[in-house]
Motif scaffolding. Sequence first.
Motif, PDB file in Angstrom:
ATOM      1  N   TYR A   1       0.843  -1.198   0.000  1.00 55.12           N
ATOM      2  CA  TYR A   1       0.000   0.000   0.000  1.00 55.12           C
ATOM      3  C   TYR A   1       0.875   1.243   0.000  1.00 55.12           C
ATOM      4  O   TYR A   1       1.897   1.293   0.676  1.00 55.12           O
ATOM      5  CB  TYR A   1      -0.879   0.041   1.249  1.00 55.12           C
ATOM      6  CG  TYR A   1      -1.901  -1.063   1.300  1.00 55.12           C
ATOM      7  CD1 TYR A   1      -3.099  -0.931   0.603  1.00 55.12           C
ATOM      8  CD2 TYR A   1      -1.655  -2.218   2.016  1.00 55.12           C
ATOM      9  CE1 TYR A   1      -4.032  -1.960   0.630  1.00 55.12           C
ATOM     10  CE2 TYR A   1      -2.581  -3.252   2.043  1.00 55.12           C
ATOM     11  CZ  TYR A   1      -3.763  -3.123   1.353  1.00 55.12           C
ATOM     12  OH  TYR A   1      -4.681  -4.124   1.370  1.00 55.12           O
ATOM     13  N   ALA A   2       0.483   2.255  -0.744  1.00 50.28           N
ATOM     14  CA  ALA A   2       1.135   3.565  -0.650  1.00 50.28           C
ATOM     15  C   ALA A   2       0.131   4.518  -0.001  1.00 50.28           C
ATOM     16  O   ALA A   2      -0.964   4.733  -0.537  1.00 50.28           O
ATOM     17  CB  ALA A   2       1.525   4.078  -2.029  1.00 50.28           C
ATOM     18  N   ILE A   3       0.471   5.003   1.159  1.00 50.94           N
ATOM     19  CA  ILE A   3      -0.435   5.884   1.911  1.00 50.94           C
ATOM     20  C   ILE A   3       0.083   7.312   1.786  1.00 50.94           C
ATOM     21  O   ILE A   3       1.255   7.571   2.054  1.00 50.94           O
ATOM     22  CB  ILE A   3      -0.484   5.443   3.388  1.00 50.94           C
ATOM     23  CG1 ILE A   3      -0.996   4.001   3.489  1.00 50.94           C
ATOM     24  CG2 ILE A   3      -1.365   6.373   4.211  1.00 50.94           C
ATOM     25  CD1 ILE A   3      -0.881   3.386   4.858  1.00 50.94           C
ATOM     26  N   PRO A   4      -0.760   8.238   1.340  1.00 52.50           N
ATOM     27  CA  PRO A   4      -0.260   9.612   1.159  1.00 52.50           C
ATOM     28  C   PRO A   4       0.103  10.236   2.502  1.00 52.50           C
ATOM     29  O   PRO A   4      -0.562  10.003   3.507  1.00 52.50           O
ATOM     30  CB  PRO A   4      -1.443  10.342   0.521  1.00 52.50           C
ATOM     31  CG  PRO A   4      -2.646   9.554   0.888  1.00 52.50           C
ATOM     32  CD  PRO A   4      -2.195   8.120   1.038  1.00 52.50           C
TER      33      PRO A   4
ATOM     34  N   ASP B   1       5.420   8.616  -7.775  1.00 42.82           N
ATOM     35  CA  ASP B   1       4.533   8.776  -6.622  1.00 42.82           C
ATOM     36  C   ASP B   1       3.091   8.714  -7.137  1.00 42.82           C
ATOM     37  O   ASP B   1       2.702   9.527  -7.972  1.00 42.82           O
ATOM     38  CB  ASP B   1       4.819  10.141  -5.972  1.00 42.82           C
ATOM     39  CG  ASP B   1       3.922  10.438  -4.776  1.00 42.82           C
ATOM     40  OD1 ASP B   1       2.782   9.915  -4.726  1.00 42.82           O
ATOM     41  OD2 ASP B   1       4.345  11.200  -3.910  1.00 42.82           O
TER      42      ASP B   1
ATOM     43  N   TYR C   1       0.404   9.567  -5.948  1.00 45.06           N
ATOM     44  CA  TYR C   1      -0.445  10.706  -5.572  1.00 45.06           C
ATOM     45  C   TYR C   1      -0.022  11.991  -6.276  1.00 45.06           C
ATOM     46  O   TYR C   1      -0.834  12.668  -6.888  1.00 45.06           O
ATOM     47  CB  TYR C   1      -0.443  10.892  -4.053  1.00 45.06           C
ATOM     48  CG  TYR C   1      -1.065   9.713  -3.342  1.00 45.06           C
ATOM     49  CD1 TYR C   1      -2.441   9.539  -3.302  1.00 45.06           C
ATOM     50  CD2 TYR C   1      -0.270   8.730  -2.766  1.00 45.06           C
ATOM     51  CE1 TYR C   1      -3.010   8.430  -2.695  1.00 45.06           C
ATOM     52  CE2 TYR C   1      -0.827   7.618  -2.144  1.00 45.06           C
ATOM     53  CZ  TYR C   1      -2.202   7.484  -2.118  1.00 45.06           C
ATOM     54  OH  TYR C   1      -2.769   6.387  -1.514  1.00 45.06           O
TER      55      TYR C   1
ATOM     56  N   TYR D   1       4.684   0.739  14.452  1.00 42.94           N
ATOM     57  CA  TYR D   1       4.132   0.397  13.143  1.00 42.94           C
ATOM     58  C   TYR D   1       5.182  -0.312  12.288  1.00 42.94           C
ATOM     59  O   TYR D   1       4.864  -1.192  11.494  1.00 42.94           O
ATOM     60  CB  TYR D   1       3.563   1.632  12.448  1.00 42.94           C
ATOM     61  CG  TYR D   1       2.229   2.002  13.048  1.00 42.94           C
ATOM     62  CD1 TYR D   1       1.120   1.177  12.814  1.00 42.94           C
ATOM     63  CD2 TYR D   1       2.063   3.101  13.870  1.00 42.94           C
ATOM     64  CE1 TYR D   1      -0.109   1.457  13.394  1.00 42.94           C
ATOM     65  CE2 TYR D   1       0.844   3.397  14.453  1.00 42.94           C
ATOM     66  CZ  TYR D   1      -0.242   2.576  14.206  1.00 42.94           C
ATOM     67  OH  TYR D   1      -1.451   2.850  14.783  1.00 42.94           O
TER      68      TYR D   1
ATOM     69  N   SER E   1     -15.870   3.044  11.030  1.00 44.40           N
ATOM     70  CA  SER E   1     -15.946   4.292  10.264  1.00 44.40           C
ATOM     71  C   SER E   1     -17.302   4.982  10.336  1.00 44.40           C
ATOM     72  O   SER E   1     -17.398   6.123  10.778  1.00 44.40           O
ATOM     73  CB  SER E   1     -15.572   4.030   8.805  1.00 44.40           C
ATOM     74  OG  SER E   1     -14.254   3.494   8.732  1.00 44.40           O
TER      75      SER E   1
ATOM     76  N   ALA F   1      -6.266  -0.596  10.213  1.00 39.55           N
ATOM     77  CA  ALA F   1      -6.194  -1.054   8.820  1.00 39.55           C
ATOM     78  C   ALA F   1      -4.810  -1.566   8.447  1.00 39.55           C
ATOM     79  O   ALA F   1      -4.669  -2.375   7.528  1.00 39.55           O
ATOM     80  CB  ALA F   1      -6.614   0.069   7.875  1.00 39.55           C
ATOM     81  N   VAL F   2      -3.784  -1.091   9.139  1.00 39.90           N
ATOM     82  CA  VAL F   2      -2.461  -1.664   8.873  1.00 39.90           C
ATOM     83  C   VAL F   2      -2.070  -2.716   9.914  1.00 39.90           C
ATOM     84  O   VAL F   2      -1.230  -3.573   9.649  1.00 39.90           O
ATOM     85  CB  VAL F   2      -1.346  -0.588   8.756  1.00 39.90           C
ATOM     86  CG1 VAL F   2      -1.619   0.345   7.586  1.00 39.90           C
ATOM     87  CG2 VAL F   2      -1.170   0.205  10.024  1.00 39.90           C
TER      88      VAL F   2
ATOM     89  N   THR G   1     -13.500  -1.088   7.578  1.00 46.27           N
ATOM     90  CA  THR G   1     -12.378  -0.226   7.972  1.00 46.27           C
ATOM     91  C   THR G   1     -11.092  -1.027   8.035  1.00 46.27           C
ATOM     92  O   THR G   1     -10.030  -0.552   7.663  1.00 46.27           O
ATOM     93  CB  THR G   1     -12.646   0.377   9.369  1.00 46.27           C
ATOM     94  OG1 THR G   1     -13.946   0.952   9.375  1.00 46.27           O
ATOM     95  CG2 THR G   1     -11.606   1.420   9.738  1.00 46.27           C
ATOM     96  N   GLN G   2     -11.218  -2.251   8.510  1.00 39.86           N
ATOM     97  CA  GLN G   2     -10.018  -3.063   8.707  1.00 39.86           C
ATOM     98  C   GLN G   2     -10.384  -4.535   8.658  1.00 39.86           C
ATOM     99  O   GLN G   2     -11.473  -4.935   9.072  1.00 39.86           O
ATOM    100  CB  GLN G   2      -9.362  -2.715  10.053  1.00 39.86           C
ATOM    101  CG  GLN G   2     -10.286  -2.825  11.249  1.00 39.86           C
ATOM    102  CD  GLN G   2      -9.927  -1.864  12.367  1.00 39.86           C
ATOM    103  OE1 GLN G   2      -9.775  -0.670  12.160  1.00 39.86           O
ATOM    104  NE2 GLN G   2      -9.806  -2.377  13.584  1.00 39.86           N
TER     105      GLN G   2
END
Lengths: 138, 138, 250, 250
Positions: A11-14, B3, B5, D96, D123, D142-143, D171-172
């Motif tokens: 995943y790429a999260i902004p 990127d 985004y 994380y 959510s 979610a992660v 949401t997850q």
Amino acid sequence: MEDPYTKEELYAIPALKPDWALIHVQKSDPQGNAQILGNQQFDVEMTRAAQKGVILTTEKIVGSEEIAAEPERTTIPGFLVKAVVEKPGGASPCSCHPYYGVDKTEMSRYMTLTQSQDGLREYLESTDESHAQDAVTK
Amino acid sequence: MEDPYTKEELYAIPALKPDWALIHVQKSDPQGNAQILGNQQFDVEMTRAAQKGVILTTEKIVGSEEIAAEPERTTIPGFLVKAVVEKPGGASPCSCHPYYGVDKTEMSRYMTLTQSQDGLREYLESTDESHAQDAVTK
Amino acid sequence: MGSRLASLPEHVIRAGNQMAVTLSRLIEDGEKVFHGVNSPLPMIAIFLAKKRHAPNCSLIEVAGSVDPKPRFMPNSTADPELCHGAASMFYNPDMYDLFARGGVDMAFLGAAQLDKQGRANMSYIGDPFQPKVRLPGGGGGAVIMPQVKRTVIWRTVHDRRFLVPRVDFSTQSGRLSHLVTPIALFEKKSTGLEIASVHPGHSVDEVIENTGFELERPSVVAQTHAPSAEELGALEELDPDGVRFTEFRF
Amino acid sequence: MGSRLASLPEHVIRAGNQMAVTLSRLIEDGEKVFHGVNSPLPMIAIFLAKKRHAPNCSLIEVAGSVDPKPRFMPNSTADPELCHGAASMFYNPDMYDLFARGGVDMAFLGAAQLDKQGRANMSYIGDPFQPKVRLPGGGGGAVIMPQVKRTVIWRTVHDRRFLVPRVDFSTQSGRLSHLVTPIALFEKKSTGLEIASVHPGHSVDEVIENTGFELERPSVVAQTHAPSAEELGALEELDPDGVRFTEFRF
């Protein structure tokens, strides 16, 4: 998106890019070199993410020598900080270790009143602002 | 790569994945909850990156209570650490703040001898191992 | 003046002081400034700027301390003395993050080879598989040079082995602004590195002669301002042991 | 027994103690365990596990402390008391990162809605543009759920509004292992969430009746072990003020 090295799907999260970070700390010098005691949750990350800079409220403003005596504790550098406000009790009704815990009575009042728009207005109008002080703007 | 985004062209740098991190610290408890004083350079990042875990050498092993009295300084959690070795002077001839500075004489000897393979062997054979101690393996 | 300093040749003292003040003058007040490892000259130059014209510039040390107040100037820029009295700690992940966000104004970096277009080599000389010289590598240079607002490269020798037509390997390149050597100050223009000024006691011919890449001969040759008496006094006070001369060979 | 505790209805005390021990027993010794915000029951369950069968498990607090030794059990799991006597600090970015590297064994998470396939909604309920209820959001869920070795979801109510045929918004989701409610323990199988055991005093019919998604009726209904006298004693010692009952409404 695909990791170009492992080919794994990732995943790429902004990035969040707030303009400002408002942080309450236990101790800061007038330049904004500041120390957080106890848990710091996301506070330090917020100071790094803020595009325009950091506005600090602090339990007390102390001399630079006091901050510099323990550099390992000084995780917020003054060069990210635009203003420092001395505001004892500034985290209340939340807690500020080791000065005060959660003010449960006030927290209940907040949670009850803010369930409606009228209550929110009442809460804001009734909240003590007598401690407000001028910012030390750098 | 792009990127997704901002469409900006960015570099993707593959993560380093060392098996082990070997770190010298000022203070650790027997569980490997450890404190680095002064500059920590990349040491903390190395402890996170190590896939199999961390091997600590420490100026001294202290009681858990002493470490727990100042949690904000304890940036290496014991759950990442596989072994702790008490080794006073373990960073020498490099420095270990605030216990000792760089040993310039020994450092010059190292830099001169290690210019050749024979010199490297001579250096290794002549290096004082009398302080070696058994590891506290968890 | 420390005993070690008394034994230094006159030309090294002159070059070291000239380089320290020339580097220092490139710093503006309020800027966030970084220098690489093994960088005694830039370190002294930054402390000099803080002491004189740029009291509010911030020095971010590669080992993590910000604006330390060392009780003596250490020989190594990784010395723990550079943590003493630091205004704050700002460790490597924070620092690289700040570079990525365009938050660092200036970086002083070294190089073993540099070409006119500002490509710097810190990797190897010769054949990559059997290098004549294996260099220490660029550290963070490859991400710093494209991200910092401006890079100043410094080196205590000025010869054709350093300033080459084309680097053997481009370890890092990007926002090069100036180059400072013992004999001249260069500025990076759209055409590449050009002579900005020649240090007192040296000539433009000497500079061109010792530079391996093509240089435009300036129509009027500016002379770098010599260190003022105040600058020399401040340097002496800051660095009585002459750490700023560490990287010179003679 | 604290004064506040004396005023609690018997069925809340029974449900709270049963949930605390059921959650606690899911932890194995040596594991690294995480719980989300507003999670008094998992917090107590982890301290209980450390006190009894899993002395070497590590609690990583969402606010950054590892294995704190609070002098009292705070009502809020963000209370600074949860920093007191911590073995180390391990802040959010580290945490994380550890999740991403598969280094966390178990996470206790809440949910407002959950479906049989283990999708959790934190959510909104209803129309996304005009929600009937706007929920607090998933935080890191979610992660966390796809990266932790196993997730245990807990909730102090068991009804058809919570356990739904399909969540209004996912949401997850990810590595769900168990669900603990006031009346039953569920395990996630290849078919989805199934009854693992029913708590003493409750029946499989009650569980099926109050669950909004399809459940296979077990041929033999296992009963969750009631809290032992030792477990109850340890709970009372750990949490004399009954923080573990905070999330119950009655």
